[in-house]
Design an enzyme around this catalytic site. Structure first.
Site, PDB file in Angstrom:
ATOM      1  N   LYS A 105      74.080 -78.239  60.661  1.00  0.00           N
ATOM      2  CA  LYS A 105      75.283 -78.948  61.075  1.00  0.00           C
ATOM      3  C   LYS A 105      75.939 -78.156  62.195  1.00  0.00           C
ATOM      4  CE  LYS A 105      79.150 -78.273  60.332  1.00  0.00           C
ATOM      5  NZ  LYS A 105      80.246 -77.566  61.143  1.00  0.00           N
ATOM      6  N   GLY A 106      76.756 -78.858  62.983  1.00  0.00           N
ATOM      7  CA  GLY A 106      77.493 -78.203  64.047  1.00  0.00           C
ATOM      8  C   GLY A 106      77.354 -78.958  65.350  1.00  0.00           C
ATOM      9  N   THR A 110      73.058 -70.142  64.915  1.00  0.00           N
ATOM     10  CA  THR A 110      73.891 -71.263  65.284  1.00  0.00           C
ATOM     11  C   THR A 110      74.570 -71.883  64.089  1.00  0.00           C
ATOM     12  OG1 THR A 110      73.960 -73.317  66.521  1.00  0.00           O
ATOM     13  CG2 THR A 110      72.086 -72.992  65.111  1.00  0.00           C
ATOM     14  N   ASN A 118      88.895 -82.901  69.822  1.00  0.00           N
ATOM     15  CA  ASN A 118      89.433 -81.553  69.700  1.00  0.00           C
ATOM     16  C   ASN A 118      90.949 -81.473  69.944  1.00  0.00           C
ATOM     17  OD1 ASN A 118      87.145 -79.604  69.112  1.00  0.00           O
ATOM     18  ND2 ASN A 118      86.278 -80.933  70.676  1.00  0.00           N
TER      19      ASN A 118
END
Length: 398
Positions: free
Chosen positions: A180-181, A191, A393
């Protein structure tokens, strides 16, 4: 709890290697959906792990570093939606308590459990709801462990739009990876959160070597927004249930699996609409090739041009040229291509420009640079930059 039996790009269902089982559930970390997971081997295992180099590494990373040192991890638990970072002594105690409770459920030593925590920084874990959930899971025992890889990949997600899994085979063994990410993502070791489970039998030294080699050319070649997370962890756990395999073949299969996950992560970058690959060749050495490629893939001007399908090759030259310490780069020796069309030094005209726009409109865009210095080459992976990234964001915690 979900029981997902969908397929990956490999044929067949996404299932765990021999000897692994998993659990996912809702522990109150997010409003809806599973947000806690446990994956465990039913027998002792060998492990290798790499962690973030961030100066603000969270309690999960600090605790897991200590546990990983023994190279005998056999379980991973992950908390989603809360990174448990910058939470002081209480955060450390909370991470340790989660590990202690998970170890109790599994009946294994605490130092054989890895913990990952991902999400908002600076907020304490909701321990009351987590304790209640783990108490209930303790009562249910291992009978609750019915989740598949896709279930765990979903339970780990934060701003991801889809779960990431990959499967490879080596000899009689299987390798299954989940990750995930999609934001705060330019790894400086590994990562985000990426876990690999295999029933191959590997020595600790061979497993560690395979992981580091794979990470260097895959996860460490990934960037969404140039920001390295405080929680990055990548781990591989091998329980040997399928017997020994050739270390070289295992390393190749692991690297291929990590590349698969890397490209899935890049294409799902926050707000992304395209996968961007930058290939730099004819460099003096691998480090130079990777440095120049990262400069291009990280340029907001290049990324926005890719998003708008604008073949503005001048922005690529800008991104190369700002590496002022690379004094061996001579502009007259450099070439740049978008896909299979050269844009520098042979500037495209007429119909070629139309073809370039079509290349830039594809879901995957390749920018190829040659430096005319040596023989080294590196490929890095990223995505375009859209208004969606800003929206995600700007409103992340509110």
């Amino acid at each position: 709890m979900a029981h997902d039996h969908a397929s990956t790009q490999d044929s067949g269902p996404v299932t765990w290697p021999i000897g692994f089982q998993a659990y996912t559930g809702h522990a109150g970390l997010r409003e809806h959906g599973d947000d806690i997971s446990i994956v465990a081997s039913d027998r002792p295992a060998t492990s290798a792990v790499m962690f973030t180099q961030s100066l603000f590494a969270g309690p999960a990373v600090v605790l897991s570093r200590a546990h990983a040192a023994g190279q005998n991890l056999r379980a991973v638990t992950t908390l989603a939606q809360n990174a448990n970072v910058a939470t002081g002594r209480q955060g450390e105690e909370n991470a340790a308590e989660v590990v202690r409770r998970v170890a109790g459920i599994l009946g294994i030593p605490e130092d054989e459990v890895l913990i990952g925590s991902t999400g908002v920084i600076g907020r304490p874990l909701p321990m009351d709801t987590i304790r209640t959930h783990l108490d209930e899971t303790t009562k249910r025992g291992l009978a609750a462990f019915m989740a598949g890889p896709l279930d765990v990949a979903r339970a780990m997600m934060t701003t991801d739009t889809r779960p990431k899994t990959a499967v490879r085979a080596v000899g009689q063994a299987r390798i299954v990876g989940i990750a995930k990410g999609v934001g705060m993502l330019e790894p400086d070791m590994a990562t985000m959160l990426a876990y690999v489970f295999t029933d191959a039998e590997m020595s600790p030294a061979d497993l560690d070597s395979a992981l580091r080699g794979a990470v260097n050319r895959t996860f460490n070649c990934l960037s969404v927004d140039t920001d390295t997370s405080t929680s990055d962890t990548v781990a591989v756990i091998a329980n040997g249930a399928a017997g020994p395999v050739d270390p070289a073949q295992f390393s190749e299969a692991l690297a291929d699996l990590c590349l698969d996950l890397t490209q899935q992560l890049a294409s799902d970058g926050e707000g992304a609409t395209k996968l961007l690959r930058v290939i730099v060749g004819q460099a003096g050495d691998y480090e130079q090739a990777k440095r120049i490629a990262k400069s291009v893939v990280n340029s907001p001007l290049v990324k926005t041009a890719v998003h708008g399908a604008d073949p503005n090759w001048g922005r690529v030259l800008m991104a190369i040229g700002k590496n002022t310490d690379d004094t061996d780069i001579e502009p007259g020796n450099v070439t740049v291509r978008f896909g299979d069309i050269e844009v520098y030094p042979e500037e495209p005209e007429g119909d070629t420009l139309d073809k370039l726009v079509e290349i830039m409109r594809q879901d995957e865009v390749d920018i190829i640079v040659t430096l005319g210095i040596g023989k080294a080459e590196a490929t890095v992976y990223g995505c375009d930059l859209s208004a969606g990234y800003i929206r995600i964001n700007a409103d992340y915690t509110t």
